[in-house]
Every structure is written in C-alpha cells, then in structure tokens.
Scaffold this motif. Structure first.
Motif, PDB file in Angstrom:
ATOM      1  N   SER A 102       0.836  -1.198   0.000  1.00 52.25           N
ATOM      2  CA  SER A 102       0.000   0.000   0.000  1.00 52.25           C
ATOM      3  C   SER A 102       0.874   1.252   0.000  1.00 52.25           C
ATOM      4  CB  SER A 102      -0.908  -0.005   1.234  1.00 52.25           C
ATOM      5  OG  SER A 102      -1.451   1.271   1.456  1.00 52.25           O
ATOM      6  N   LYS A 103       0.665   2.132  -0.991  1.00 52.10           N
ATOM      7  CA  LYS A 103       1.427   3.386  -1.063  1.00 52.10           C
ATOM      8  C   LYS A 103       1.128   4.258   0.155  1.00 52.10           C
ATOM      9  CE  LYS A 103       1.773   3.444  -6.056  1.00 52.10           C
ATOM     10  NZ  LYS A 103       1.369   4.064  -7.305  1.00 52.10           N
ATOM     11  N   ARG A 104      -0.115   4.267   0.578  1.00 46.28           N
ATOM     12  CA  ARG A 104      -0.508   5.059   1.743  1.00 46.28           C
ATOM     13  C   ARG A 104       0.228   4.570   2.993  1.00 46.28           C
ATOM     14  NH1 ARG A 104      -6.674   5.889   3.390  1.00 46.28           N
ATOM     15  NH2 ARG A 104      -6.400   8.014   2.688  1.00 46.28           N
ATOM     16  N   THR A 105       0.318   3.265   3.164  1.00 45.59           N
ATOM     17  CA  THR A 105       1.016   2.703   4.316  1.00 45.59           C
ATOM     18  C   THR A 105       2.490   3.060   4.289  1.00 45.59           C
ATOM     19  OG1 THR A 105      -0.544   0.862   4.466  1.00 45.59           O
ATOM     20  CG2 THR A 105       1.603   0.548   5.502  1.00 45.59           C
ATOM     21  N   ILE A 106       3.115   2.918   3.128  1.00 45.30           N
ATOM     22  CA  ILE A 106       4.547   3.214   3.000  1.00 45.30           C
ATOM     23  C   ILE A 106       4.811   4.690   3.282  1.00 45.30           C
ATOM     24  CG2 ILE A 106       6.519   3.239   1.424  1.00 45.30           C
ATOM     25  CD1 ILE A 106       5.560   0.457   2.481  1.00 45.30           C
ATOM     26  N   CYS A 107       3.997   5.588   2.733  1.00 45.87           N
ATOM     27  CA  CYS A 107       4.186   7.022   2.997  1.00 45.87           C
ATOM     28  C   CYS A 107       3.967   7.343   4.474  1.00 45.87           C
ATOM     29  CB  CYS A 107       3.254   7.853   2.124  1.00 45.87           C
ATOM     30  SG  CYS A 107       3.804   7.929   0.401  1.00 45.87           S
ATOM     31  N   SER A 108       2.977   6.731   5.087  1.00 44.04           N
ATOM     32  CA  SER A 108       2.737   6.945   6.518  1.00 44.04           C
ATOM     33  C   SER A 108       3.925   6.484   7.343  1.00 44.04           C
ATOM     34  CB  SER A 108       1.478   6.208   6.974  1.00 44.04           C
ATOM     35  OG  SER A 108       0.350   6.712   6.321  1.00 44.04           O
ATOM     36  N   LEU A 109       4.458   5.333   7.003  1.00 40.49           N
ATOM     37  CA  LEU A 109       5.634   4.825   7.723  1.00 40.49           C
ATOM     38  C   LEU A 109       6.845   5.727   7.491  1.00 40.49           C
ATOM     39  CD1 LEU A 109       5.302   0.993   7.037  1.00 40.49           C
ATOM     40  CD2 LEU A 109       4.998   2.163   9.233  1.00 40.49           C
ATOM     41  N   ALA A 110       6.992   6.209   6.266  1.00 42.56           N
ATOM     42  CA  ALA A 110       8.125   7.095   5.953  1.00 42.56           C
ATOM     43  C   ALA A 110       8.041   8.394   6.758  1.00 42.56           C
ATOM     44  CB  ALA A 110       8.164   7.387   4.456  1.00 42.56           C
ATOM     45  N   ILE A 111       6.854   8.934   6.885  1.00 41.16           N
ATOM     46  CA  ILE A 111       6.677  10.156   7.673  1.00 41.16           C
ATOM     47  C   ILE A 111       6.953   9.861   9.150  1.00 41.16           C
ATOM     48  CG2 ILE A 111       4.971  11.828   8.524  1.00 41.16           C
ATOM     49  CD1 ILE A 111       3.689  11.619   5.683  1.00 41.16           C
ATOM     50  N   ALA A 112       6.379   8.786   9.647  1.00 41.54           N
ATOM     51  CA  ALA A 112       6.545   8.443  11.065  1.00 41.54           C
ATOM     52  C   ALA A 112       8.005   8.197  11.432  1.00 41.54           C
ATOM     53  CB  ALA A 112       5.709   7.216  11.407  1.00 41.54           C
TER      54      ALA A 112
END
Length: 186
Positions: A102-112
């Motif tokens: 999931s792109k959304r999951t990866i971006c969320s993890l990258a931000i976190a």
C-alpha cells in the motif's frame, strides 16, 4: 560537522526506517527489487527532506538562541534517542500488520520514521551544518539501511527489530553528548 559524526548521525536516524523495514520485509513473499527499491526510496526521500524542513525553520530562530544552542541540540537528540530506546523496549504487536504493498502505508511509515530527522534538521541550523550535503548523506544511508532491513526481514524475520532501534537511540544520545561536551570545552 565532521564526516564521521554525520555518518553516525545518519545511521542513527536510519535505524527507525531499518527497524520498520525489517518488519515490512516479513510481508514480502519473495525478493522483489522493484518493490524493495520503491519502499527504500520513499523512506530515503522523507528522511532526507525532513532535516531540510527543520533546518529552514531553525534558521529563523538561530540568532535568538545561539547562547543556548548546544543545550537545545543535546536535549533534542537525547529526547529522540530516549524515545527510540523506550520504543525498542516496548512490545509493538501492531508492527507485524504492515501492508507493504500500500502506497498510503509506506508514505505513513516514511513520515513516522522521519519525524526525528525534522528535529535534527533544526539542530543543524544551530550548528551551521551544510544542509544539502547532510540531507543527501541521511537519505543515502536511509536507503541503504531500508533496503538491508527489507532483505533481513525477508530472510530472518523480526529477530533484530528492537535491538536495532535501541542501538539507534544510544547513538543519538552519544552524538548529543558529544556536541554538548565539545561546545562546553571550547
């Protein structure tokens, strides 16, 4: 900032991404260089961009706090390092539920995983660090660590996750202590 200090700092900042990548690697069914590169590049971009944002914010306040900047650097790095150590000691059951595709999951993890780099970028403005070179090194190390973490997660599972985050926290505290001692002795 000395190159070795920057490399150690970049490694410490990459530890969150590395730990998350190990967990994410558990979701991979086979080695897939495209997927692993996409995830690693995303983590690297966020990790490299956050110090630039922090530096930009910090340059506006640098003159006002220059007498206390070494204490701020020390406090921020110790806080971030302490949080990493605390997180490493805690059990993260939800970390095993990552949808790696999931792109959304990866971006969320990258931000976190890059929020701590924002605070480090703020400290860079106080230390008059070359932000472009520093951001590049941080992003590069994050890419390497993330790709390695995905590979380890794929092969070995989550054995190392908490230990790596703990070591990253210790490195940040050590760097903060070095900055403080260097400033106090000069």
């Amino acid at each position: 900032m000395e190159l070795i200090t920057l490399l150690l700092l970049a490694c410490a900042l990459a530890m969150d991404s590395f730990a998350v990548s190990i967990t994410a690697g558990l979701s991979l069914k086979q080695f897939n260089a495209t997927t692993m590169s996409r995830i690693s590049v995303t983590f690297a971009l966020f990790q490299g961009l956050m110090p630039v944002i922090g530096w930009s914010l910090g340059t506006n306040f640098a003159a006002a706090i220059s007498r206390y900047d070494h204490w701020i650097v020390f406090a921020l790095l110790c806080f971030i390092g302490g949080k990493m150590i605390y997180d490493a000691i805690q059990q993260h059951e939800q970390a095993h539920c990552i949808n790696i595709y999931s792109k959304r999951t990866i971006c969320s993890l990258a931000i976190a995983t890059s929020i701590d780099a924002l605070a480090v970028g703020f400290t860079f403005s106080l230390l008059e660090v070359d932000i472009v070179f520093s951001a590049f090194i941080i992003g590069l190390m994050t890419f390497i660590f993330s790709f390695a973490g995905l590979t380890i997660g794929l092969k070995l599972g989550s054995i190392f996750q908490r230990k790596v985050e703990f070591i990253g926290g210790l490195l940040l505290i050590a760097i903060g202590t070095k900055v403080l001692i260097t400033h106090l002795l000069t």
